[in-house]
Write an enzyme that holds these catalytic residues in place. Structure first.
Site, PDB file in Angstrom:
ATOM      1  N   GLU A  47       0.842  -1.202   0.000  1.00  0.00           N
ATOM      2  CA  GLU A  47       0.000   0.000   0.000  1.00  0.00           C
ATOM      3  C   GLU A  47       0.875   1.250   0.000  1.00  0.00           C
ATOM      4  O   GLU A  47       1.575   1.518   0.975  1.00  0.00           O
ATOM      5  CB  GLU A  47      -0.923   0.020   1.221  1.00  0.00           C
ATOM      6  CG  GLU A  47      -1.774   1.274   1.294  1.00  0.00           C
ATOM      7  CD  GLU A  47      -2.525   1.431   2.611  1.00  0.00           C
ATOM      8  OE1 GLU A  47      -2.902   2.573   2.950  1.00  0.00           O
ATOM      9  OE2 GLU A  47      -2.722   0.427   3.318  1.00  0.00           O
ATOM     10  N   ARG A  51       0.449  10.459   0.116  1.00  0.00           N
ATOM     11  CA  ARG A  51       0.774  11.545   1.053  1.00  0.00           C
ATOM     12  C   ARG A  51       2.000  12.337   0.639  1.00  0.00           C
ATOM     13  O   ARG A  51       2.411  13.265   1.343  1.00  0.00           O
ATOM     14  CB  ARG A  51       1.007  10.978   2.465  1.00  0.00           C
ATOM     15  CG  ARG A  51      -0.165  10.200   3.028  1.00  0.00           C
ATOM     16  CD  ARG A  51       0.150   9.684   4.414  1.00  0.00           C
ATOM     17  NE  ARG A  51      -0.810   8.663   4.838  1.00  0.00           N
ATOM     18  CZ  ARG A  51      -0.719   7.979   5.969  1.00  0.00           C
ATOM     19  NH1 ARG A  51       0.307   8.199   6.793  1.00  0.00           N
ATOM     20  NH2 ARG A  51      -1.621   7.070   6.279  1.00  0.00           N
ATOM     21  N   LYS A 134     -11.322  -1.945   6.093  1.00  0.00           N
ATOM     22  CA  LYS A 134     -10.165  -1.503   6.867  1.00  0.00           C
ATOM     23  C   LYS A 134     -10.684  -0.988   8.216  1.00  0.00           C
ATOM     24  O   LYS A 134     -11.694  -0.274   8.268  1.00  0.00           O
ATOM     25  CB  LYS A 134      -9.449  -0.379   6.111  1.00  0.00           C
ATOM     26  CG  LYS A 134      -8.384   0.352   6.917  1.00  0.00           C
ATOM     27  CD  LYS A 134      -7.748   1.451   6.077  1.00  0.00           C
ATOM     28  CE  LYS A 134      -6.766   2.282   6.883  1.00  0.00           C
ATOM     29  NZ  LYS A 134      -6.040   3.246   6.031  1.00  0.00           N
TER      30      LYS A 134
END
Length: 215
Positions: A47, A51, A134
């Site tokens: 993943e 950001r 999640k």
């Protein structure tokens, strides 16, 4: 791609290994060797969080690494979904879930691991067809004890908890029946990445990939 179909694919990805590395990549030159090191250590699902300015290019580079299944984390907008899919992401992860994010993933055919932190959020996503979710932020939202409790009234949902999870406490989660895998950043420490110590990252990945889980 319907939410149910997305969850089916997400479950397949989550079952690849006990840990999904959560990666913040600042230097694009790190992307490929990092992916190779993690895959070599037995962690194929990766993943990459959106950001940093180079995140999408990092996904594009890592998608070329044999054996890797690269996804995009921190999906916040439909534009993020579209850009992630275009970069080669094979799954997406969001800290929460909105109707716009869900619709975008349906339109783009991107399997989504939607974030939830409360029983109501979990139930709302289950109503839409998401049986794999999640749980975030895991430690701050109640940790393994919370997920063990939620598993009794809502056994239909399986989770990938992320947020504050370390090698030490990962087994607390992986021992639960409703946990497919955990997400963690400890397998790719910034210090090792800065030094280009990919062998150290492979060792950490191998240690993480050997964690037992109750599937």
């Amino acid at each position: 791609m319907t939410p149910a179909e997305q969850s089916q694919k997400a479950a397949e990805i989550c079952r690849l290994a006990p840990v999904v590395p959560v990666l913040v990549i600042d230097d694009l030159s790190h992307a490929k060797p990092l992916a190779k090191a993690l895959v070599a250590g037995g962690l194929p699902a990766l993943e990459v969080t959106l950001r940093t300015p180079v995140a999408l290019e990092a996904i594009r580079a890592m998608a070329e690494v044999p054996g890797g299944v690269v996804g995009a984390g921190t999906l916040l907008t439909p534009a993020d979904v579209k850009a992630a899919k275009a970069a080669g992401a094979r799954f997406g992860v969001s800290p929460g879930a909105t109707d716009r994010i869900i619709a975008a993933c349906e339109d783009e055919g991107l399997p989504l691991l939607p974030g939830a932190a409360t029983a109501s959020e979990i139930m709302a996503l289950l109503e839409k067809g998401y049986t794999v979710q999640k749980f975030f932020p895991a430690e701050q939202a109640g940790g393994a004890a919370y997920l063990k409790s939620i598993g009794s009234p809502i056994p239909q949902v399986k989770f990938c908890p992320t947020g504050g999870i370390s090698l030490k406490i990962a087994p607390d989660y992986l021992g639960l029946k409703n946990i497919l895998c955990v997400g963690g950043s400890w397998v790719a420490p910034k210090e090792a990445m800065a030094k280009g110590d990919w062998a150290a990252i492979t060792r950490l990945a191998r240690e993480a990939s050997a964690l037992p889980r109750n599937l």
